[in-house]
Design a protein around this motif. Structure first.
Motif, short mmCIF file in Angstrom:
data_model
loop_
_atom_site.label_atom_id
_atom_site.label_comp_id
_atom_site.label_asym_id
_atom_site.label_seq_id
_atom_site.Cartn_x
_atom_site.Cartn_y
_atom_site.Cartn_z
N UNK A 1 19.66 13.64 -9.33
CA UNK A 1 20.74 14.83 -10.58
C UNK A 1 19.84 14.27 -11.94
N UNK A 2 19.05 14.02 -12.22
CA UNK A 2 18.01 13.67 -12.92
C UNK A 2 16.99 15.09 -13.24
N UNK A 3 16.84 15.55 -11.86
CA UNK A 3 15.71 16.36 -12.54
C UNK A 3 16.27 17.60 -11.41
N UNK A 4 15.58 18.68 -11.70
CA UNK A 4 15.12 20.24 -10.68
C UNK A 4 14.15 20.46 -10.53
N UNK A 5 13.75 21.04 -9.28
CA UNK A 5 12.78 22.30 -9.37
C UNK A 5 12.30 22.51 -10.45
N UNK B 1 11.54 15.99 -15.27
CA UNK B 1 10.88 14.84 -16.20
C UNK B 1 11.02 13.76 -15.73
N UNK B 2 11.74 12.71 -15.09
CA UNK B 2 11.69 11.79 -14.34
C UNK B 2 10.41 11.24 -13.86
N UNK B 3 10.08 12.47 -12.75
CA UNK B 3 8.58 12.76 -12.23
C UNK B 3 7.33 12.04 -13.26
N UNK B 4 7.88 13.07 -14.47
CA UNK B 4 6.42 12.64 -15.62
C UNK B 4 7.04 11.09 -15.84
N UNK C 1 0.95 -1.75 0.35
CA UNK C 1 0.03 -0.11 -0.12
C UNK C 1 0.72 1.35 0.21
N UNK C 2 2.10 1.44 0.43
CA UNK C 2 2.95 2.38 0.80
C UNK C 2 3.82 2.91 0.13
N UNK C 3 4.77 1.34 -0.79
CA UNK C 3 5.88 1.52 -0.70
C UNK C 3 5.92 1.47 -2.59
N UNK C 4 5.56 2.45 -3.30
CA UNK C 4 4.82 3.14 -4.70
C UNK C 4 6.21 4.61 -4.40
N UNK C 5 6.69 4.38 -6.18
CA UNK C 5 7.15 5.90 -6.54
C UNK C 5 8.35 5.70 -6.73
N UNK C 6 8.53 6.89 -6.35
CA UNK C 6 9.98 7.29 -7.06
C UNK C 6 11.39 7.27 -5.85
N UNK C 7 11.98 5.76 -5.20
CA UNK C 7 12.87 6.67 -4.26
C UNK C 7 13.70 6.82 -4.44
N UNK C 8 14.55 7.40 -3.67
CA UNK C 8 16.05 7.85 -3.97
C UNK C 8 17.17 7.68 -2.80
N UNK D 1 3.65 9.12 -24.18
CA UNK D 1 3.48 9.83 -23.55
C UNK D 1 5.22 10.12 -22.36
N UNK D 2 5.24 8.50 -21.89
CA UNK D 2 5.89 8.84 -20.98
C UNK D 2 7.49 7.91 -21.88
N UNK D 3 7.33 7.10 -22.62
CA UNK D 3 8.58 7.42 -22.97
C UNK D 3 9.29 8.51 -24.27
N UNK D 4 8.51 9.12 -24.24
CA UNK D 4 8.88 10.62 -25.10
C UNK D 4 9.70 11.14 -24.14
N UNK D 5 8.55 11.60 -23.43
CA UNK D 5 9.97 12.07 -21.79
C UNK D 5 10.97 11.76 -21.38
N UNK D 6 10.89 10.26 -21.12
CA UNK D 6 11.60 9.12 -20.70
C UNK D 6 13.10 9.54 -21.67
N UNK D 7 12.91 9.45 -22.78
CA UNK D 7 14.08 9.68 -23.40
C UNK D 7 14.58 11.04 -23.65
N UNK D 8 14.00 11.66 -23.15
CA UNK D 8 14.37 13.24 -23.94
C UNK D 8 15.52 13.26 -22.68
N UNK D 9 15.07 12.85 -21.95
CA UNK D 9 16.43 12.77 -20.44
C UNK D 9 18.04 11.76 -21.43
N UNK D 10 17.85 11.60 -22.52
CA UNK D 10 19.52 10.99 -22.63
C UNK D 10 20.44 11.85 -22.40
#
Length: 319
Positions: A226-230, A234-237, A14-21, A249-258
């Motif tokens: 390291x791949x994101x700023x305020x 894009x990783x969150x997106x 229920x709780x271990x979800x999303x992006x952890x750093x 759409x997710x793949x397009x955003x992911x690939x834009x971070x290359x």
């Protein structure tokens, strides 16, 4: 922790979800822990970068250079800084089992959400499965908090999917950070995905694992900060787009971070990952700080190359 031992697996679902750093620990000029800097980082990571959870005082956090009391202090700072805004998983890894259990009990006592324990280095062993099963079973019996396994080549071996499947039956084993080739973690997902959350640290594989394996948890490394700023989330997106089923759409955003990934990787000296990441943090306005011995600092030339690569990468640091 705010769940019982018997409910650990359900609670984790229920709780271990999303992006952890995986949080780095900033050290001041005198190599003491920069506690204020740590708190500023957590606040930025939670408020601005929308990171869901933090892996505290692990290998990225240079636990190997800290005393047990310093590691406990890092736990305390993280719990206080997150304060219900994000979750915590405390790295209790150590070669001494008594230290592992001491750290685990401290994490449980101060209100951490979970712990993670790296598979130990084993000497003079070739058929190690029973040793490892007994190792994790012992830890499981000593604490109630949810435990994540962690297998990585640094141990000198990789835990097999079959062994991890056995360990998944332990009441409070809830997840695994499985730093292995993709076929191995796909196999483990098939064997034990109903009992533990399987994840790996590769950000580049994260989207495919959401789409193809139904993963809900990125556990975890330093890319989320390291791949994101305020001004550039894009990783969150792409994560949120994938969770919503908008894969194209997710793949397009992911690939834009290359280009950003390439800038980060191409300038990282092989023996200086911590110093490089901390310098990159500083360029992004975070508190990076120094590394402790035996780790090496970047040279001036390496700093110049890193700064130039970041500036050309397209990562937005302002609007």
């Amino acid at each position: 922790m705010n769940y019982s031992r018997k409910d650990a697996k359900i609670h984790s679902r229920e709780t271990m979800r999303g992006i952890w750093a995986a949080a780095l620990v900033p050290f001041s000029q005198d190599l003491t822990i920069d506690e204020d800097g740590m708190r500023r980082n957590y606040d930025h990571w939670i408020t601005d970068l929308k990171i869901d959870g933090f892996f505290v005082a692990g290998k990225q956090g240079e636990f190997f250079s800290m005393s047990v009391e310093e590691r406990k202090r890092c736990f305390e700072i993280a719990v206080d800084a997150c304060a219900g805004r994000a979750q915590t998983i405390m790295s209790c890894s150590d070669q001494n089992l008594d230290v592992v259990i001491d750290l685990a009990r401290h994490a449980q006592r101060i209100g951490a959400d979970y712990i993670v324990v790296h598979a130990p280095v084993l000497h003079f062993l070739r058929a190690q499965d029973e040793t490892l099963f007994n190792y994790y079973r012992t830890i499981s019996e000593k604490v109630d908090i949810g435990i994540a396994l962690w297998s990585h080549p640094d141990s000198g071996y990789l835990m097999s999917p079959q062994l991890c499947n056995r360990l998944a039956d332990l009441d409070n084993v809830v997840a695994i950070k499985y730093s292995v080739p993709r076929p191995m973690y796909v196999q483990l997902q098939e064997l034990a995905g109903d009992r533990i959350l399987v994840s790996t640290a590769s950000e580049e594989e994260w989207l495919d694992n959401i789409v193809e394996l139904g993963w809900q948890l990125y556990l975890c490394s330093s890319p989320p900060f390291l791949l994101q700023t305020s001004h550039d989330l894009r990783m969150r997106e792409y994560t949120d787009l994938a969770f919503a089923g908008n894969v194209a759409a997710a793949r397009a955003v992911r690939d834009s971070l290359d280009p950003v990934r390439a800038a980060l990787k191409s300038t990282r000296p092989p023996e200086k990952p911590h110093a490089h990441q901390k310098f990159w943090q500083g360029l992004l306005g975070q508190v990076g700080g120094h590394v402790r011995s035996p780790l090496l600092e970047l040279t001036g030339e390496e700093q110049t190359a890193t700064r130039a690569a970041l500036e050309q990468s397209g990562l937005r640091r302002s609007i």
